[in-house]
Design an enzyme around this catalytic site. Sequence first.
Site, mmCIF file in Angstrom:
data_model
loop_
_atom_site.group_PDB
_atom_site.id
_atom_site.type_symbol
_atom_site.label_atom_id
_atom_site.label_comp_id
_atom_site.label_asym_id
_atom_site.label_seq_id
_atom_site.Cartn_x
_atom_site.Cartn_y
_atom_site.Cartn_z
ATOM 1 N N ASP A 222 0.840 -1.195 0.000
ATOM 2 C CA ASP A 222 0.000 0.000 0.000
ATOM 3 C C ASP A 222 0.881 1.253 0.000
ATOM 4 O O ASP A 222 0.672 2.187 -0.765
ATOM 5 C CB ASP A 222 -0.918 -0.013 1.229
ATOM 6 N N ASP A 230 -5.571 7.094 1.738
ATOM 7 C CA ASP A 230 -6.504 6.030 2.095
ATOM 8 C C ASP A 230 -7.697 6.097 1.137
ATOM 9 O O ASP A 230 -8.618 6.892 1.330
ATOM 10 C CB ASP A 230 -6.974 6.170 3.540
ATOM 11 N N ASP A 259 -1.159 5.805 -12.712
ATOM 12 C CA ASP A 259 0.163 5.641 -12.128
ATOM 13 C C ASP A 259 0.104 4.721 -10.900
ATOM 14 O O ASP A 259 -0.798 4.833 -10.074
ATOM 15 C CB ASP A 259 0.708 7.012 -11.715
ATOM 16 N N GLU A 289 -0.393 1.314 -15.073
ATOM 17 C CA GLU A 289 1.001 0.953 -14.854
ATOM 18 C C GLU A 289 1.075 0.018 -13.645
ATOM 19 O O GLU A 289 0.966 0.452 -12.502
ATOM 20 C CB GLU A 289 1.861 2.198 -14.603
#
Length: 510
Positions: A222, A230, A259, A289
């Site tokens: 993450d 978040d 991205d 990506e």
Amino acid sequence: MNILKSLFSSPPAPLSYMKLGPDGSKDNPLMIQFFTWDSQATETSWWKHFENKIPTLAEMGFTQVWLPPPNKAAHPEGRGYDAYDLWDLGEFDQKGSIATRWGSKEEFLSACRVAKEHQVDIIIDAVLNHKLGADRVEEVKVIPVDPQNRLKALGPRQEIEGWTVFDFPGRGNKYSSMRWNQEYFTGLDWDQKTQTKGVFKIVGKGHKGWSKNVDKELGNYDYLLGVDIDHRHPEVQRDFFSWGSWIIETTGAVGFRLDAIKHIDRGFTLRFLQSTRKSTNSRMFSVAEYWSGNINSVLPYTRAFKGETAFFDVPLHMNFHHASQHYSRYDLRTLMDNSLVKIKPGHAVTFVDNHEYVEGQSLESWVGDHFKIQAYAVILLRGTGYPCVFYGDLYPNTECFNENIARNLELLVKARKLYAYGGTQDYPSTKNCIGFVRMGDSTHSGCAVILSNREDDYVHSIRMNVGRSHADSIFQSYLTTDGRVEIDAEGWGEFTCFAGSAQVWVKLES
């Protein structure tokens, strides 16, 4: 019966329905990434430089342009991947300037209008993973975690000073009234109080920890950089969904390059695409990506996104990289193996290099100059996948320009527009030489292509069939000017290629 069919049928492949070129055009579509990492025009802005190139790009056959992130960065020279304010396209005095590195909002929108006039579509680089350049610090409760295993705590809960408050003083409430603070983030990498760098997971009231719907690299990927957003928070979703529609409507862009999606909650990204597509255009373009050379890591993501986005074919790029590293030791017959374009061609945006793979960048896996034209011949002239050309390989720049590559690449782009149509027939001749033929269609004569990675003065020859429609004709070499091949009554010809190069053969029109 129709209900059962809809439950078990696969969604359409993204490239089958997304807009890739002008409506009604039968020419091959083609994308260009119009920047390098260090791109900066002299005597004008980058947006103006792009606007000046649009007529030539359209004439060459480019139908889409992926531009650098247009948003305000954390500092005046930032590329936009250090995203500060997505709603500021170079309009407000923030972070030390009004314009972005690329130019002003007026210049950007002017370039977008000129592109539309020439039927060239704009792709917005959407940086939705993180923010940088906060306006103020605040007290943040965190747990430090192991950078190599984000699921492993390195200490107890503690309080740090984090750069997590974004006031956007220059923009105020124009376009969006949302102000960002620690409530909307999951992690950060700097404690201002102790001047300590690390990976800090934000904890405390209302925080859910890392998203579980991200890549499993480093335990949980993450967190990438800066202050990590978040995406499960309703207000974050509301602001991003609103921005998605706004940026498309403001610029007239056709869609997005997403991205760093391996770090973003998959559920959010899927809903972002669905929401923006519903509010703008059902044929909205999207390419994601997901940086991994392992096809088994990429394929689950293609399924998770239910046909809402294409993906850059990083596994194919890594094959090109390895081929260039190993020279004649690499077996060209395996060049397409375990690539997205081979397994799921309707999901694959193919490329040779981009701004992140240039030598010295974080994802360095540069394709060597000695193999670059062979790689471009594969993505531009084969019949599957949607190719993207890199600005650094086509236009002069300080990072990676090679005049010979640029000259041959321009010829390959032209060959794609004029000849590369119809079915593809492969001729995997030897370890160091492969060929393929595009059979052409009712208005295009097709072409024959040979690639070599041999390292001597050898001249390869492959007998290939271009179709009986070309019986008793002559094919000429396209990347050089003096080659000729006679086609027999059955459509066969002996096509040649110098070692360590590529050659394209097209019909000599009388």
